[in-house]
Scaffold this motif. Structure first.
Motif, PDB file in Angstrom:
ATOM      1  N   GLU A 122       0.834  -1.173   0.072  1.00 33.43           N
ATOM      2  CA  GLU A 122      -0.013  -0.188   0.029  1.00 33.43           C
ATOM      3  C   GLU A 122       0.824   1.345   0.022  1.00 33.43           C
ATOM      4  O   GLU A 122       0.539   2.263  -0.678  1.00 33.43           O
ATOM      5  N   LEU A 123       2.057   1.344   0.899  1.00 35.71           N
ATOM      6  CA  LEU A 123       2.746   2.325   0.889  1.00 35.71           C
ATOM      7  C   LEU A 123       3.532   2.651  -0.572  1.00 35.71           C
ATOM      8  O   LEU A 123       3.689   3.844  -0.951  1.00 35.71           O
ATOM      9  N   ILE A 124       4.055   1.478  -1.128  1.00 39.85           N
ATOM     10  CA  ILE A 124       4.559   1.603  -2.579  1.00 39.85           C
ATOM     11  C   ILE A 124       3.529   2.008  -3.469  1.00 39.85           C
ATOM     12  O   ILE A 124       3.993   3.038  -4.230  1.00 39.85           O
ATOM     13  N   ASN A 125       2.378   1.640  -3.668  1.00 40.17           N
ATOM     14  CA  ASN A 125       1.275   2.129  -4.246  1.00 40.17           C
ATOM     15  C   ASN A 125       1.098   3.614  -4.105  1.00 40.17           C
ATOM     16  O   ASN A 125       0.786   4.359  -5.087  1.00 40.17           O
ATOM     17  N   LYS A 126       1.091   4.151  -2.962  1.00 36.31           N
ATOM     18  CA  LYS A 126       1.127   5.684  -2.655  1.00 36.31           C
ATOM     19  C   LYS A 126       2.000   6.475  -3.293  1.00 36.31           C
ATOM     20  O   LYS A 126       1.857   7.534  -3.822  1.00 36.31           O
ATOM     21  N   MET A 127       3.291   5.935  -2.943  1.00 38.28           N
ATOM     22  CA  MET A 127       4.370   6.735  -3.463  1.00 38.28           C
ATOM     23  C   MET A 127       4.457   6.680  -4.907  1.00 38.28           C
ATOM     24  O   MET A 127       4.720   7.644  -5.596  1.00 38.28           O
ATOM     25  N   MET A 128       4.078   5.554  -5.653  1.00 35.94           N
ATOM     26  CA  MET A 128       4.021   5.705  -7.009  1.00 35.94           C
ATOM     27  C   MET A 128       2.928   6.681  -7.772  1.00 35.94           C
ATOM     28  O   MET A 128       2.962   7.311  -8.490  1.00 35.94           O
ATOM     29  N   ARG A 129       1.796   6.504  -7.042  1.00 35.84           N
ATOM     30  CA  ARG A 129       0.634   7.530  -7.302  1.00 35.84           C
ATOM     31  C   ARG A 129       1.282   8.964  -7.029  1.00 35.84           C
ATOM     32  O   ARG A 129       0.726   9.922  -7.959  1.00 35.84           O
ATOM     33  N   HIS A 130       1.889   9.065  -6.175  1.00 37.36           N
ATOM     34  CA  HIS A 130       2.184  10.516  -5.966  1.00 37.36           C
ATOM     35  C   HIS A 130       3.330  11.132  -6.999  1.00 37.36           C
ATOM     36  O   HIS A 130       3.435  12.297  -7.062  1.00 37.36           O
TER      37      HIS A 130
END
Length: 132
Positions: A122-130
């Motif tokens: 989830e953290l990786i996905n948030k970082m990628m979206r950001h």
């Protein structure tokens, strides 16, 4: 990721829940699309051709719209749930969680290690979206 027997049992429960929720949402979407009124002008339009080809009637257009929705959903269900074996449970659960089919309370029932792996993704996905 290797899941415990307890987590695999929970995953089977979550997969059943997710499939039911996805099918419910889809059927409601399909009903809504099918129930849209067709304008009277379209219903009463005479037969016509363009470049020698018959122009689709309003009911044929509606059928084709519903068919495309069904086909798209069928591919999604196949991609997510076909070959749902123990080795794929984790990936399915992560997808269901990120799509909102599973709650934080559901995930909290899993082993701590499994919860941590989901949190990392989830953290990786948030970082990628950001970054986008």
């Amino acid at each position: 990721m290797e899941l415990s027997k307890k987590d695999k049992r929970l995953c089977r429960e979550f997969i059943h829940k997710g499939l039911e929720l996805e099918c419910e949402q889809f059927v409601k979407e399909l009903q809504k699309e099918a129930a849209k009124p067709i304008p009277l002008a379209e219903l009463n339009a005479p037969y016509r051709e363009e470049n020698g080809w018959s122009v689709e009637g309003p009911w044929h257009k509606r059928y084709f719209q519903l068919y495309k929705l069904m086909n798209k959903f069928d591919r999604h269900i196949a991609d997510r749930y076909d070959h749902a074996t123990g080795g794929h449970y984790f990936d399915i659960i992560v997808g269901l969680y990120f799509d909102g089919m599973l709650t934080d309370d559901d995930i909290a029932r899993l082993d701590e290690t499994t919860q941590q792996e989901i949190a990392k993704i989830e953290l990786i996905n948030k970082m990628m979206r950001h970054r986008k």
